[in-house]
Design an enzyme around this catalytic site. Structure first.
Site, short mmCIF file in Angstrom:
data_model
loop_
_atom_site.label_atom_id
_atom_site.label_comp_id
_atom_site.label_asym_id
_atom_site.label_seq_id
_atom_site.Cartn_x
_atom_site.Cartn_y
_atom_site.Cartn_z
N GLU A 1 0.83 -1.21 0.00
CA GLU A 1 0.00 0.00 0.00
C GLU A 1 0.86 1.26 0.00
O GLU A 1 0.45 2.30 -0.49
CB GLU A 1 -0.93 -0.02 1.23
CG GLU A 1 -2.34 0.41 0.89
CD GLU A 1 -3.35 0.15 2.00
OE1 GLU A 1 -4.19 -0.73 1.82
OE2 GLU A 1 -3.30 0.82 3.04
N LYS B 1 -13.62 1.15 -3.01
CA LYS B 1 -14.37 1.53 -1.80
C LYS B 1 -15.62 2.31 -2.19
O LYS B 1 -16.72 2.08 -1.69
CB LYS B 1 -13.50 2.45 -0.93
CG LYS B 1 -12.90 1.83 0.29
CD LYS B 1 -12.31 2.93 1.18
CE LYS B 1 -11.61 2.36 2.39
NZ LYS B 1 -11.02 3.37 3.26
N HIS C 1 8.52 -26.26 1.28
CA HIS C 1 7.82 -27.33 0.57
C HIS C 1 6.67 -26.76 -0.26
O HIS C 1 5.71 -27.46 -0.56
CB HIS C 1 7.32 -28.37 1.58
CG HIS C 1 8.46 -28.97 2.35
ND1 HIS C 1 9.10 -30.12 1.95
CD2 HIS C 1 9.12 -28.53 3.44
CE1 HIS C 1 10.09 -30.37 2.80
NE2 HIS C 1 10.12 -29.42 3.71
O1 PA5 Z 1 -3.14 1.55 6.01
C1 PA5 Z 1 -4.21 2.08 5.77
O2 PA5 Z 1 -4.35 3.31 5.74
C2 PA5 Z 1 -5.44 1.22 5.54
O3 PA5 Z 1 -5.10 -0.12 5.46
C3 PA5 Z 1 -6.44 1.43 6.66
O4 PA5 Z 1 -5.85 1.09 7.89
C4 PA5 Z 1 -7.70 0.59 6.43
O5 PA5 Z 1 -8.27 0.93 5.20
C5 PA5 Z 1 -8.69 0.79 7.54
O6 PA5 Z 1 -9.00 2.13 7.65
P1 PA5 Z 1 -9.71 2.72 8.92
O7 PA5 Z 1 -8.79 2.57 10.09
O8 PA5 Z 1 -9.97 4.14 8.60
O9 PA5 Z 1 -10.97 1.94 9.13
#
Ligand code: PA5
Length: 466
Positions: A294, A437, A323
């Site tokens: 990410e 989303k 394995h």
């Molecule tokens: O790293 C990130 O920003 C995302 O993975 C968020 O943690 C994830 O989308 C969850 O978001 P939130 O904490 O706003 O529910």
């Protein structure tokens, strides 16, 4: 302290085509990295720079208030359910699996020292949710709902579901004792609910993104609720900080790690395999995959040019994946760089008995320990990869405890941020998550997103599930 061994990325180890002349590249990139390191740490307290995660180790006051809450509720609950997703759950899962005794939920209350069993709701699979409900004693359940934004559909759906079940079990008037929220200090629906319903809440601080939030209340609160020494985690982070702040690449392990990953990526090694030789660290690999993917997988660079940049992280676990994936790792394309994590010692000694002394091909195992076997397999895999000209580094932890666990995750966070600088991408945003989303909101009927449902159903019907 945590250590990094990068010998197996050198040209002398894996050859000129696949290896690096480390001394030469260290001096070549010294100035660039000095600048990147300085820039990163100078942003630590800058509003809007999303770098406050660098300061989380210093927040001993937060640790105290979390510990006070955890002590207050200790003994009241048999089950802890953590609702969150992505950066709001992966660090916690990694922490619990690494630092609690194995098979925690199956252990007796005495072994758990009165701390609860734990469950994560990080998916909306109804079959999984129904299964969870069948094992929870709701009257003795504490729910920690974690969402920085306070709007994430998966997390909020999980919260709505479990809140209703809790209310049925304990009565609306007792509900607030069973819920603790971790969310943004000001913004979002969850914060509004906290204020309206007077729920106990902790903060995901401003300018700390989800995947960099493990050392905030996001990771520390549930950890403290299970008796993990969170002050030791933060001490590990603090004591590694000077090393990671050092502008001298020969000292700065995160800068070394980032540079090695970057140069090998530029040599066509677009896959970054993370392979701990500790089953208890398997979930750190999941956390790393999210952190790396990410943070670094980006369409645009910092100049807003289209680059479609980003190494692909892969989880592997020693010895299990020997394995499974190691055949590919050794003989497949030369497109991977490996990060092993090794422990100097394990907590338990488990001997392999010598049950068949007359069978030489079996009795060689007898009398040895599982630790010796695991370490031999780790050495053997690393040796075979090196021999096959596959560059690899190894991070060593003296042992698996809260202190070194904190150091491991913090080093990887700083390495990721510096890798972002080298790749010239923003490691702290995630625009690529947004479109799906928003389509979900559209399909689920969230006000303001109707046009997206129309777009999908009218213009792209073939894309939708038949
Ligand atoms: O790293 C990130 O920003 C995302 O993975 C968020 O943690 C994830 O989308 C969850 O978001 P939130 O904490 O706003 O529910």
């Amino acid at each position: 302290m945590i250590r990094l061994d990068s010998h197996n990325v050198t040209q002398s180890a894996v050859g000129a085509e696949h290896g690096l002349d480390l001394m030469a590249v260290f001096s070549q990139y010294q100035a660039t990295l000095k600048n990147d390191i300085g820039q990163l740490w100078s942003n630590k307290d800058v509003s809007g720079a999303w770098s406050r995660w660098l300061a989380l180790g210093e927040n001993t006051q937060l640790a105290q208030s979390i510990t006070a809450y955890a002590n207050k509720v200790k003994g009241q609950f048999e089950h802890l359910v953590v609702i969150g997703i992505g950066g709001s759950s992966l660090g916690g899962i990694a922490m619990f699996e690494a630092l609690l005794p194995s098979y925690w939920n199956e252990q007796s209350s005495a072994t758990r020292k009165g701390y609860p069993r734990y469950y994560f709701v990080d998916n909306v699979d109804p079959d999984k949710l129904a299964g969870l409900l069948s094992v929870l004693d709701l009257k003795r359940t504490l729910v920690n709902v974690i969402s920085k934004s306070g709007t994430t559909a998966e997390t909020m759906a999980g919260y709505l579901w479990l809140k209703e079940k809790l209310a049925e079990a304990v009565g609306a008037e007792n509900l607030s004792k069973h819920i603790v929220v971790t969310t943004d200090p000001q913004k979002g629906i969850l914060r509004k609910i906290v204020k309206k319903e007077g729920l106990t809440a902790f903060e995901v601080p401003d300018d700390v993104g989800g995947r960099f939030s493990v050392f905030s209340a996001v990771g520390l609160l549930p950890a403290a609720l299970l008796g993990i020494p969170i002050d030791e985690i933060l001490r590990g982070v603090r004591e590694l900080t000077p090393t990671l702040q050092s502008s001298d690449i020969h000292e700065n392990l995160a800068a070394q790690g980032a540079l090695i990953q970057y140069l090998l990526y530029k040599k066509g090694k677009h896959i970054s395999v993370f392979m701990p030789y500790s089953a208890k660290l398997a979930f750190v690999a999941d956390w790393y995959v999210q952190l790396w993917a990410e943070s670094l997988g980006k369409k645009y660079n910092l100049e807003k040019a289209v680059v479609h940049e980003g190494p692909t992280p892969i989880k592997a676990v020693g010895v299990t994946d020997q394995h499974s994936q190691v055949q590919l790792f050794n003989e497949g394309p030369f497109d991977k760089v490996f990060t092993f994590v090794r422990l100097d010692r394990f907590d338990h000694t488990v001997e392999i008995p010598n049950l068949y002394p007359e069978i030489a091909d079996l009795s060689y195992l007898g009398g040895q320990t599982f630790e010796t076997l695991l370490q031999a397999e780790g050495d053997a895999t690393r040796a075979s990869l090196t021999q096959n000209q596959r560059p690899n580094v190894t991070l060593y932890l003296p042992q698996l405890d809260a202190y070194h666990f904190g150091q491991l995750l913090f080093l990887l966070e700083v390495q990721t941020a510096l890798m972002g600088s080298l790749l010239q991408v923003d490691p702290f945003d995630q625009p690529g998550v947004e479109l799906a989303k928003q389509y979900t909101y559209g399909l689920m009927g969230r006000p303001g997103f109707e046009h997206l449902k129309a777009e999908l159903t009218e213009k792209q019907p073939a894309i939708l599930r038949q």
